[in-house]
Each structure stands twice: as C-alpha cells, then as structure tokens.
Design an enzyme around this catalytic site. Structure first.
Site, PDB file in Angstrom:
ATOM      1  N   LYS A 156       0.841  -1.207   0.000  1.00  0.00           N
ATOM      2  CA  LYS A 156       0.000   0.000   0.000  1.00  0.00           C
ATOM      3  C   LYS A 156       0.877   1.258   0.000  1.00  0.00           C
ATOM      4  CE  LYS A 156      -1.946   2.285   3.320  1.00  0.00           C
ATOM      5  NZ  LYS A 156      -2.635   2.680   4.534  1.00  0.00           N
ATOM      6  N   ASP A 175      -6.459   0.819   0.474  1.00  0.00           N
ATOM      7  CA  ASP A 175      -6.557   1.153   1.896  1.00  0.00           C
ATOM      8  C   ASP A 175      -7.935   0.709   2.386  1.00  0.00           C
ATOM      9  OD1 ASP A 175      -8.384   2.975   0.931  1.00  0.00           O
ATOM     10  OD2 ASP A 175      -7.595   4.667   2.067  1.00  0.00           O
TER      11      ASP A 175
END
Ligand code: SF4
Length: 247
Positions: A156, A175
């Site tokens: 991420k 996310d």
C-alpha cells in the site's frame, strides 16, 4: 449408471458467493463477464467517479517522494488530517533522509506521538531512511521491488509513493476505503488487500490505477462511509446493489 455419475459431479454452492455467479464469471472471461466486473458496468463506474472527482490527488501534504513516504508511514491507523498537522514541523526539523536516519529515536517519537503507534513508526522511519541513505544513494527507489525492501513499507505504502510521488502506476492503492468500496461495488469479493488489488488490476485500465484509487478514497470518506453510507447523495447509486445501501 451415466445418470448416477452426473449427479456426483454436481458442484456444491460456495459459501459467501451469490448463487449463479461463479468465480470464473466474476473475472469476466470472454463473452461471460460477471455481474460486478462486467466491462460496461466498470466503465460506467469510472465515468461516474470522473464526474464526481475529476482531479483528486493524495491528501497527504508533501513536497517530494521522500516526504510522501514518511507521511504515508505516519498515516497508518491515523487520519490524513492529523498527519498533515504533524509533518510541517517534522520536515522542518528533519529535512532529508540523512537527518531522519541518524536522529535520536526519542526525539522523533515525541514529534509523531499524536499519530499513534509512534514507537513502531519511528523504527520504520529511521530504518527506511537509513536504507535509503546507505543503499540507495539518498534517493527513494522507484520500483516496487526496491521499495518493499524498506522497513515499514508494504504494497500500500509503495503504491502511494510510486503513484503519487513518481506518477508510476505499478498497482492500485488498497486502503480501508478502497477495500470497503471494492466490496460494496462488487468489483472484488476478496477481503485480503493483496487479492483485492490483483482483482482491481484486472478490471481497471492501468492508466486509471492512480486516479481510481484516489477517487475511491475520496468517495469512501465523503459519501460511502463505513457505518452509514450516504447513498441518497451518491452518483453511483444506480449502479450499486450493495446490501449496505441505505436507499
Ligand atoms: S449507493 Fe451507497 S453503498 Fe453504493 S456506492 Fe453509493 S454510497 Fe456506497
């Protein structure tokens, strides 16, 4: 006899999957695209996102890829607003990787305390900065493989840095908002962020990966909120058949 064999081969329904939509269909083989990831539906979703969020960008304040890396590490389990309150003074005090790499950990902990998990975040920040100074000549690396070698950096964070720091579409940022909306919009039925990312990379054109994740994050914050989505204000509502819908 033949009849008996046919009965044995009958597939059992898979838990958590809607009847009539197989895994193969979901990923849209030629001529058999599933309901959620049908290319026409996906295109319509992208058009609607463009209408609502034509030019959204990363909400974390930063002046360069290194600052974005630090801000993204700080944003774990913390709001972007809180991170943006902490980073101006932090970046003034520690202007480059070298300053962070050899800083007193206690000083950094005090600076970032309000973002939560400050001891672990300090370890990640110092570890990543040291590696950047000692192994990457002081420059944030530009590949997924290299970024993933930095302490505290998973896919991420690496995708945020590559996408918003360098404009490189190596993947899709997944996310908590992207995770939730991918499920509600039936773009992925996985719950593991890595698998969700792979699903999204299959159905979203690569030149849309960076903008698409920003758009979903903004939509998740403003409209499709976790507890009570504001479906009455949502321009994706005609395309959405989530069980969480409030209209
Ligand atoms: S209609 Fe509701 S649940 Fe569906 S995307 Fe919009 S806000 Fe989210």
């Amino acid at each position: 006899m033949a009849q008996k064999r046919k009965k044995t081969a009958k597939k059992k329904p898979v838990a958590g999957r809607k009847p009539g939509i197989s895994r193969t269909m979901k990923h849209g083989p030629p001529g058999g695209a599933g309901r959620g990831t049908d290319p026409v539906r996906v295109r319509k979703i992208l058009v609607k996102l463009d209408e609502a969020y034509p030019a959204v960008t990363c909400a974390l304040s930063h002046a360069n890829p290194f600052q974005l890396l630090i801000a993204t590490i700080l944003s774990a389990q913390c709001t972007d607003e809180r991170v943006n309150m902490v980073t101006p003074h932090l970046f003034e005090k520690y202007p480059d990787p070298k300053a962070f790499a050899y800083a007193n950990p206690k000083d950094i902990e005090n600076e970032i305390r309000s973002t939560g998990f400050f001891r672990n975040k300090t370890k990640s920040i110092i570890g990543a900065s040291k590696k950047i100074v000692e192994e990457f000549h002081g420059e944030v690396p530009k590949t997924m493989e290299e970024l993933l070698t930095l302490p505290g950096v998973a896919r991420k964070t690496a995708n945020v840095v590559l996408g918003s720091g360098f404009g490189i579409a190596a993947g899709v940022v997944v996310d908590t908002h992207v995770q939730r909306l991918s499920g509600r919009l039936d773009l992925s039925r996985n719950t593991d962020p890595k698998k969700i990312e792979q699903d999204l990379m299959q159905i979203i054109p690569q030149d849309r990966w960076i903008l698409f994740s920003h758009q979903l994050i903004w939509h998740g914050r403003r409209i499709c909120q976790a507890r009570k989505p504001r479906c009455i204000e949502c321009n994706l509502e005609p395309l959405c058949y989530s069980k969480d819908k409030t209209v």
